[in-house]
Motif scaffolding. Structure first.
Motif, PDB file in Angstrom:
ATOM      1  N   ASN A 112       0.811  -1.224   0.000  1.00 15.72           N
ATOM      2  CA  ASN A 112       0.000   0.000   0.000  1.00 15.72           C
ATOM      3  C   ASN A 112       0.849   1.281   0.000  1.00 15.72           C
ATOM      4  OD1 ASN A 112       0.687  -0.826   2.659  1.00 15.72           O
ATOM      5  ND2 ASN A 112      -0.849   0.541   3.520  1.00 15.72           N
ATOM      6  N   GLN A 239      -6.456   2.795   1.325  1.00 12.93           N
ATOM      7  CA  GLN A 239      -5.535   1.672   1.491  1.00 12.93           C
ATOM      8  C   GLN A 239      -4.376   2.079   2.407  1.00 12.93           C
ATOM      9  OE1 GLN A 239      -5.839  -0.503  -2.770  1.00 12.93           O
ATOM     10  NE2 GLN A 239      -5.495   1.699  -2.869  1.00 12.93           N
ATOM     11  N   HIS A 287      -8.571  -7.463  -4.314  1.00 11.41           N
ATOM     12  CA  HIS A 287      -9.017  -6.494  -3.310  1.00 11.41           C
ATOM     13  C   HIS A 287     -10.241  -5.714  -3.810  1.00 11.41           C
ATOM     14  CE1 HIS A 287      -5.954  -6.944  -0.198  1.00 11.41           C
ATOM     15  NE2 HIS A 287      -5.098  -7.176  -1.178  1.00 11.41           N
ATOM     16  N   GLY A 334      -9.978   0.139   2.314  1.00  9.46           N
ATOM     17  CA  GLY A 334     -10.469   0.668   1.055  1.00  9.46           C
ATOM     18  C   GLY A 334     -11.359   1.864   1.318  1.00  9.46           C
TER      19      GLY A 334
END
Length: 455
Positions: A112, A239, A287, A334
Motif C-alpha cells: 500500500n 488503502q 481487493h 479501502g
C-alpha cells in the motif's frame, strides 16, 4: 535464498557496518538515489495503482527524507557506549551498555505504501549497523521492480539487497538464519511470519492493522472533523493501515456529520472522483472484488459506484450499519466508511474494550473529560485527538501496534532501538577480590544480608 543470506552474514562479520561513518555514507547514498529517481518512482506508483504525485511525495518520499536526516543528525549519540552505575556487590567494577546490531535483518514490506514502508524500517536497520535483505510486495510489481533495480545496482548485495518474489520466496527467506525480522502487513500473514520466526527464535517486529475507529462526540468541531476524517480515510483510496476504518458519532450530530463528509468528498475530488487526478485506485482485482462485496446498496449514503476495468471504487459512506454487517467483520482497507451512532460514550468504550486492539484511534472532541476517558480506557497503537493519520508525521512519536495490530515500534530513535540489542558489559577489577560470594558459605549469610541493606 541460502547464498543471499550467507553473503550478508559474511559481510556483517567483516565489521564494516560497525563503523558509524560507513552507516552515514550508505544513508546519504540512499537519499541521493531516491532524489535522483523521483520521476521514476512517481511513474511506478502511478502504474501500480494510479497514486497521485502529491501523495507519492508526501507519504512516500518526504517521510524517508525526514527519517534519513533525523538518523544522520543523531546516530553518533545513539550509538555511543553508555556508562551506568555499578552495584556495590560487584565492587570494584565498571558497567556499561553497548548498542549492538543484530546482524542480517529481513524487511518484508506491504504494497500500500510500497516505497516508504519498504525503506523506512530498512533505514533504522542500517543506522543500527545491520545488513538488510528487503522483500517488497509482489502486488505492486512496478514499484518492486524499480526498488530492486535502484538498490541492487548501487549497493553491495552483502550489505543491502532487494529480493523479489511471492509468498514462496518469503517463506524461503524465513527458513534461513536471520538476526531480525520486520514485517508490515495483515494480521493473518503476521501470524504465519511469527510462527516461522519462532522455529529459529528470531526476534521480530509485526506492524499489522485492524479496525481503527474514529469517535466524534457532540462537542466536536464537526466541520474540521469531517474534513480530517475524509482526508485520512480516502487518501490512497483508503488503502492505509491507520486510516479511520469506521466512525462512531453522537446521535445528535450523526446526520450533520454525514452530510459534511459528503461535502468534503465533493470538495476534494469533484462530483465524479473517477475523473480526479487526486484519487488513487485499488491495487488489484482481488481487493477490488473483496471491497465491492461488502458495499450494501441499501446502506449507501454517498458513493457506491465502481468500475472493475479501472479498479475504481468511489469514496463511499455507509449508514445504518451494525457489527453484524459484512463491512464490520474485518479491516476494510479501502474507500468505504461506515458511520455508526451512539448516545452514551461509556457504552461505546465498553464495546470497543471487547474488540481487537486497533493500530490507531481518533477522537474528535473539545471535552477534556472525554479526551481523558477515551485515551485512558482504550488500548490502541497510537492516534490523534481532533485529527487522523497525522501522528505519523511526528518523527519523535513511536509507531506500532498492540495485540492483534502488532507489536514493536519504529520511526526516529525507536527505529534505531528496534534494530539494536543493548549489550550489557561489566568490567571487573583485579586489585580486590571479596571472598563473600565463594563457598564455603558457613557464617556468610548474615554478612550478605547486612551488605544488601545498603543496596
Amino acid at each position: 535464498m541460502e547464498p543471499v543470506v550467507k553473503k550478508q552474514q559474511q559481510f556483517f562479520n567483516t565489521g564494516k557496518t560497525l563503523d558509524i561513518s560507513f552507516r552515514k555514507k550508505q544513508l546519504r547514498k540512499l537519499k541521493n538515489i531516491l532524489k535522483d529517481n523521483e520521476a521514476k518512482i512517481y511513474e511506478a506508483l502511478d502504474k501500480d495503482f494510479r497514486k497521485p504525485m502529491f501523495e507519492s511525495y508526501a507519504t512516500e518520499l518526504l517521510v524517508l527524507y525526514q527519517e534519513i536526516d533525523h538518523l544522520l543528525t543523531n546516530i553518533d549519540r545513539w550509538a555511543k557506549t553508555k556508562k551506568v552505575k555499578s552495584s556495590i556487590i560487584n565492587f570494584p567494577s565498571k558497567s556499561y551498555i553497548k548498542p549492538q546490531p543484530y546482524g542480517v535483518v529481513l524487511v518484508i514490506a506491504p504494497w500500500n505504501y510500497p516505497v516508504q514502508l519498504a525503506l523506512n524500517p530498512a533505514l533504522g536497520a542500517i543506522a543500527a549497523g545491520n545488513t538488510v535483505i528487503l522483500k517488497p510486495s509482489e502486488h505492486a510489481p512496478h514499484t518492486s521492480g524499480l526498488l530492486a533495480k535502484l538498490i541492487n545496482n548501487n549497493f553491495d548485495p552483502g550489505f543491502l539487497r532487494v529480493v523479489e518474489g511471492d509468498a514462496e520466496t518469503t517463506q524461503s527467506l524465513l527458513s534461513e538464519p536471520l538476526g531480525y525480522i520486520f514485517f508490515t502487513g495483515s494480521t493473518h500473514v503476521g501470524k504465519i511470519i511469527m510462527q516461522s520466526a519462532a522455529n529459529q527464535l528470531t526476534p521480530l517486529t509485526l506492524e499489522l492493522g485492524g479496525k481503527s475507529p474514529a469517535i466524534i462526540d457532540q462537542s466536536a468541531n464537526l466541520t474540521l472533523a469531517a474534513k480530517r476524517i475524509a482526508w485520512g480515510k480516502f487518501i490512497n483510496a483508503g488503502q492505509t493501515c491507520v486510516s479511520p476504518d469506521y466512525v462512531y458519532v453522537h446521535t445528535s450530530v450523526h446526520t450533520q456529520l454525514c452530510r459534511l463528509i459528503q461535502q468534503e468528498i465533493r470538495s476534494f475530488y469533484g462530483d465524479d472522483p473517477s475523473q480526479s487526478d487526486d484519487y488513487a485506485r485499488i491495487i488489484n482485482d482481488k481487493h477490488f472484488n473483496r471491497l465491492t462485496n461488502i458495499i450494501e446498496p441499501e446502506n449507501v449514503f454517498h458513493g457506491g459506484n465502481t468500475d472493475p476495468n479501472t479498479r475504481y471504487i468511489e469514496p463511499t459512506i455507509m449508514t445504518q450499519v451494525t457489527w453484524d454487517d459484512a463491512v464490520m467483520q474485518e479491516e476494510i482497507f479501502g474507500p468505504i466508511l461506515p458511520i455508526l451512532s451512539f448516545d452514551d460514550l461509556d457504552k461505546i468504550i465498553a464495546t470497543l474494550q471487547n474488540k481487537s486492539k486497533p493500530l490507531a484511534l481518533y477522537l474528535f472532541s473539545t471535552n477534556n473529560k472525554n479526551q481523558k476517558k477515551v485515551t485512558r480506557n482504550l488500548q490502541f497503537g497510537g492516534g490523534c485527538i481532533n485529527d487522523t493519520v497525522a501522528h505519523l508525521g511526528n518523527i519523535e512519536l513511536p509507531f506500532g501496534g498492540i495485540g492483534n495490530s502488532g507489536f514493536g515500534t519504529y520511526h526516529g530513535k525507536t527505529s534505531f532501538n528496534t534494530f539494536t540489542h543493548p549489550k550489557s558489559i561489566m568490567k571487573k577489577s583485579n586489585w580486590l577480590d571479596i571472598s563473600l560470594r565463594y563457598p564455603p558459605y558457613d557464617g556468610k549469610l548474615k554478612w550478605l544480608k547486612k551488605l544488601t541493606k545498603f543496596l
